[in-house]
Design a protein around this motif. Sequence first.
Motif, short mmCIF file in Angstrom:
data_model
loop_
_atom_site.label_atom_id
_atom_site.label_comp_id
_atom_site.label_asym_id
_atom_site.label_seq_id
_atom_site.Cartn_x
_atom_site.Cartn_y
_atom_site.Cartn_z
N TRP A 53 -57.98 67.36 -35.88
CA TRP A 53 -56.92 68.37 -35.90
C TRP A 53 -57.12 69.40 -34.79
N CYS A 54 -58.38 69.65 -34.44
CA CYS A 54 -58.65 70.57 -33.34
C CYS A 54 -58.08 70.01 -32.04
N HIS A 55 -58.36 68.72 -31.81
CA HIS A 55 -57.84 68.03 -30.63
C HIS A 55 -56.31 68.10 -30.64
N GLU A 56 -55.74 67.78 -31.79
CA GLU A 56 -54.28 67.74 -31.91
C GLU A 56 -53.69 69.14 -31.69
N ALA A 57 -54.35 70.15 -32.21
CA ALA A 57 -53.83 71.52 -32.09
C ALA A 57 -53.76 71.94 -30.61
N VAL A 58 -54.77 71.56 -29.85
CA VAL A 58 -54.76 71.91 -28.42
C VAL A 58 -53.61 71.18 -27.73
N VAL A 59 -53.49 69.89 -27.99
CA VAL A 59 -52.44 69.10 -27.34
C VAL A 59 -51.06 69.65 -27.69
N GLU A 60 -50.86 69.99 -28.95
CA GLU A 60 -49.54 70.48 -29.37
C GLU A 60 -49.27 71.87 -28.82
N ALA A 61 -50.30 72.69 -28.71
CA ALA A 61 -50.10 74.01 -28.11
C ALA A 61 -49.66 73.86 -26.65
N LEU A 62 -50.20 72.87 -25.98
CA LEU A 62 -49.82 72.61 -24.59
C LEU A 62 -48.37 72.13 -24.52
N MET A 63 -47.94 71.36 -25.52
CA MET A 63 -46.58 70.82 -25.53
C MET A 63 -45.52 71.91 -25.55
N ALA A 64 -45.91 73.09 -26.01
CA ALA A 64 -44.93 74.16 -26.17
C ALA A 64 -44.32 74.58 -24.83
N ASP A 65 -45.13 74.49 -23.75
CA ASP A 65 -44.59 74.99 -22.49
C ASP A 65 -44.87 74.08 -21.30
N ARG A 66 -45.28 72.85 -21.54
CA ARG A 66 -45.48 71.92 -20.42
C ARG A 66 -45.36 70.48 -20.91
N THR A 67 -45.20 69.57 -19.96
CA THR A 67 -45.15 68.14 -20.31
C THR A 67 -46.57 67.63 -20.44
N VAL A 68 -46.80 66.83 -21.48
CA VAL A 68 -48.16 66.44 -21.83
C VAL A 68 -48.29 64.93 -21.98
N LEU A 69 -49.35 64.38 -21.42
CA LEU A 69 -49.77 63.02 -21.73
C LEU A 69 -51.03 63.16 -22.58
#
Lengths: 248, 120
Positions: A53-69
């Motif tokens: 969930w820690c990994h997921e939380a970082v990835v999703e926080a990034l999704m808020a304002d940028r495109t993410v792979l």
Amino acid sequence: MYIYAITDHSRAAMPATPGLEDAPPLSIPYREIAAVVSAHSMEKIAPTQTYLWCHEAVVEALMADRTVLPVRFGTVVSGEAAVQALLAAHYDGLVANLKRVCGRVELGLRTLWDGVEGRASTPGRSEQVAQRGSGMDGRSYLLARLEEERQTQVWRQRAEVLAAELHGSLAHLAVESTYQVLMTPRMLLVAAYLIERDRMTVFQRMVNALKITHPTLDLLCTGPWPPYSFVTAGAVAASGKQREGAYA
Amino acid sequence: MPDAQNRQAQKVLCAPNDLQAFATELEQAGRVLPRQINAEPEEVERGLAKLVLTLIELIRQLLERQAVRRMEGGSLSDEEIERLGQTFLKLGARMQELKQAFGLEDEELNLNLGPLGNLL
């Protein structure tokens, strides 16, 4: 260094969401893209619920304002130079993937059915073998297997027709989609849909409609997720080798 | 773990009342995915036995299915059908003995064959 995701090169500040071991995520840019990483001290990074969930939380926080792979959990590299080298080696593929998923999210669908009762009802192989002691002949065994194969085929065809109907109702709302039928005898359909963010409500309405028209099915729709299912091989290869001991 | 539970709840867009069935099926699905071989000394023998028996089971099933198709197609004599059936029964019995010797259950020899579905 632990890698969370590859992003487009954004001037936005890193999210405040802490990474593994509460380390702050950092962005390592390369031309028009960047890798989001954090330092860690673990010999092995176990796939515990906390870390996942820690990994997921970082990835999703990034999704808020940028495109993410999103990068697979547990991916580590030796340091910043290694990150830069990876980004350089797979730059074109990563850029293409970022373009594909820009403005889009992944929704997941899992469907359970009760069709497992229709599966071959002849005794399982282990039981047939056990019957050997009671004098089962070879011909009877093969005939039982033939009947089992036939029933299984009919059952599988039923599943595929029903899964295709469900999937077809949703796939046209998506930019891309993947699906698998009968991951287990009860799990009729496992599917992922890459949709435009602003189509989420329409998609959700369609799933609810399918619930009503198929009352014997159990539908589980989740998201929005980072586009894990839609990152192509080149970009995945660029996400770094796993250090021995990391979990696949 | 309230925060994780909240996150999970936020991700559910549509669901039945009971999610446990999904958890059970996903756990079952996870068992047939390729795993790392456990190289701990006390487990390596069992891990390798599992690998070998899974391969044998795969071959056995392929041969059985081929025999069934040939029987259905009428290209086997009665004697051949009986002999093949007996051979597969004996093979099955031997597999059961080997599984028991290594403490393996049927589900542990299952394998995800991608588009072909699961082995068992």
